[in-house]
Design an enzyme around this catalytic site. Structure first.
Site, mmCIF file in Angstrom:
data_model
loop_
_atom_site.group_PDB
_atom_site.id
_atom_site.type_symbol
_atom_site.label_atom_id
_atom_site.label_comp_id
_atom_site.label_asym_id
_atom_site.label_seq_id
_atom_site.Cartn_x
_atom_site.Cartn_y
_atom_site.Cartn_z
ATOM 1 N N ASP A 31 30.825 36.850 60.003
ATOM 2 C CA ASP A 31 29.957 36.013 60.343
ATOM 3 C C ASP A 31 30.656 34.493 60.215
ATOM 4 O OD1 ASP A 31 28.102 34.965 61.942
ATOM 5 O OD2 ASP A 31 26.342 35.111 60.694
ATOM 6 N N TRP A 36 33.103 27.610 61.121
ATOM 7 C CA TRP A 36 34.514 27.263 60.339
ATOM 8 C C TRP A 36 35.244 26.404 61.195
ATOM 9 C CZ3 TRP A 36 39.387 27.841 61.558
ATOM 10 C CH2 TRP A 36 40.289 27.726 60.471
ATOM 11 N N ASN A 79 26.918 40.131 72.238
ATOM 12 C CA ASN A 79 28.014 39.157 72.435
ATOM 13 C C ASN A 79 28.358 38.761 73.626
ATOM 14 O OD1 ASN A 79 29.503 39.753 69.084
ATOM 15 N ND2 ASN A 79 27.815 38.339 69.677
HETATM 16 C C1 FPP Z 1 30.445 35.870 64.496
HETATM 17 O O1 FPP Z 1 30.707 34.700 64.131
HETATM 18 C C2 FPP Z 1 31.638 36.648 64.870
HETATM 19 C C3 FPP Z 1 32.076 37.254 65.959
HETATM 20 C C4 FPP Z 1 30.959 37.246 67.224
HETATM 21 C C5 FPP Z 1 33.133 37.823 66.308
HETATM 22 C C6 FPP Z 1 33.870 38.302 65.192
HETATM 23 C C7 FPP Z 1 35.492 38.560 65.556
HETATM 24 C C8 FPP Z 1 36.442 38.274 64.962
HETATM 25 C C9 FPP Z 1 36.631 37.960 63.683
HETATM 26 C C10 FPP Z 1 37.775 38.657 65.610
HETATM 27 C C11 FPP Z 1 38.304 40.115 65.100
HETATM 28 C C12 FPP Z 1 39.304 40.447 65.565
HETATM 29 C C13 FPP Z 1 40.368 41.272 65.162
HETATM 30 C C14 FPP Z 1 41.312 41.641 65.813
HETATM 31 C C15 FPP Z 1 39.607 42.032 63.935
HETATM 32 P P1 FPP Z 1 29.980 33.441 64.965
HETATM 33 O O2 FPP Z 1 31.137 33.234 66.167
HETATM 34 O O3 FPP Z 1 28.674 33.811 65.314
HETATM 35 O O4 FPP Z 1 30.027 32.221 63.930
HETATM 36 P P2 FPP Z 1 28.822 30.959 63.773
HETATM 37 O O5 FPP Z 1 27.536 31.853 63.500
HETATM 38 O O6 FPP Z 1 29.474 30.108 62.775
HETATM 39 O O7 FPP Z 1 28.999 30.407 65.208
#
Ligand code: FPP
Length: 253
Positions: A31, A36, A79
């Site tokens: 998360d 970031w 998502n």
């Molecule tokens: C949550 O952060 C993260 C996700 C919904 C996606 C996670 C996916 C990746 C890190 C890419 C994975 C790919 C591979 C190949 C392993 P958020 O977007 O909700 O962050 P925020 O809460 O700060 O908005």
């Protein structure tokens, strides 16, 4: 210096610390990618791209220090509600990673598995996953395993297990009176792996968000304010050291 090096301030991961016990199964809710990126004035996709790179670094580190199972929450059943360009960017990151996994998995000795309801994924991704799973099957039961949860939801997973059990009971292959907890575990996406010992959630959020609901019954949780793209091998060491200080009693005394 590559794009990910500047993003992380050019820090080099420190040498693997191998002189302490490690959890058999570590799971992570990756998360904080969006925050970031926002902090840097970048599109959210850059947060995911850097988060995918962090996944590579941390998965490799876990293998090096002897963690047998490393599981990450990469895309939830919820998502799909995100803007289409963000969903597309995530699917492209999965494609790129699966291509890389197919090329390198055998040499690295890490079985890559994808966990979740894969039936609704684009056909090309489904094919890539089938190919990667076929390769993973050749590695044997002792290989370390890195699992990506894609289109995963804990309740959805339990619902599918209940459906499978109900079907088997209706067909007379299972006696409802003798169904065990192991029968349920065996019908989850994680059937082949032990429950997680340690679940890490970065980014300051303190909730489980439908992740490994059944499997986390006795997991230890570790929360940190670090955003996932910044999560380093030193952060993993801190989480493991914290885990090693805990007294797991599994309901006993
Ligand atoms: C949550 O952060 C993260 C996700 C919904 C996606 C996670 C996916 C990746 C890190 C890419 C994975 C790919 C591979 C190949 C392993 P958020 O977007 O909700 O962050 P925020 O809460 O700060 O908005």
């Amino acid at each position: 210096m590559g794009i990910f090096d500047w993003a992380k301030g050019g820090k080099k991961p420190k040498a693997a610390q191998t002189d302490r016990p490690v959890p058999r199964h570590i799971a992570v809710i990756m998360d904080g990618n969006g925050r970031w990126a926002k902090k840097r004035g970048l599109p959210r996709q850059m947060g995911h791209k850097t988060g995918a790179e962090t996944f590579r670094t941390i998965a490799t580190y876990c293998r090096d220090i002897g963690v047998k199972y490393f599981t990450v929450y990469a895309f939830s059943t919820e998502n799909w509600k995100r803007p289409q360009d963000e969903v597309d960017a995530l699917m492209n990151l999965f494609r790129a990673y699966l291509t890389e996994a197919a090329e390198t998995m055998v040499a690295r000795g890490v079985a890559v598995r994808i966990i979740g309801d894969l039936s609704v994924l684009p056909d090309d991704l489904k094919q890539q996953i089938a190919d990667v799973h076929a390769l993973a099957d050749t590695l044997g039961p002792d290989a370390a395993t890195a699992s990506l949860c894609i289109n995963y939801g804990g309740r959805d997973e339990i619902k599918n297990a209940v459906r499978a059990i109900a079907r088997e009971a209706a067909e007379g292959r299972l006696d409802p009176e003798t169904i065990t907890e192991d029968d349920i575990s065996a019908r989850l996406y994680t059937a082949r792996m032990p429950d997680p010992d340690l679940i890490i959630r970065p980014s300051g959020e303190i909730r489980i968000s439908n992740f490994l609901l059944w499997q986390s019954a006795y997991a230890e949780y570790y929360f940190t304010d670090v955003l996932w793209p910044d999560f380093s091998t030193a952060d993993m060491d801190a989480a493991i050291d914290d885990f090693n200080r805990r007294n797991r009693r599994f309901g006993g005394v």
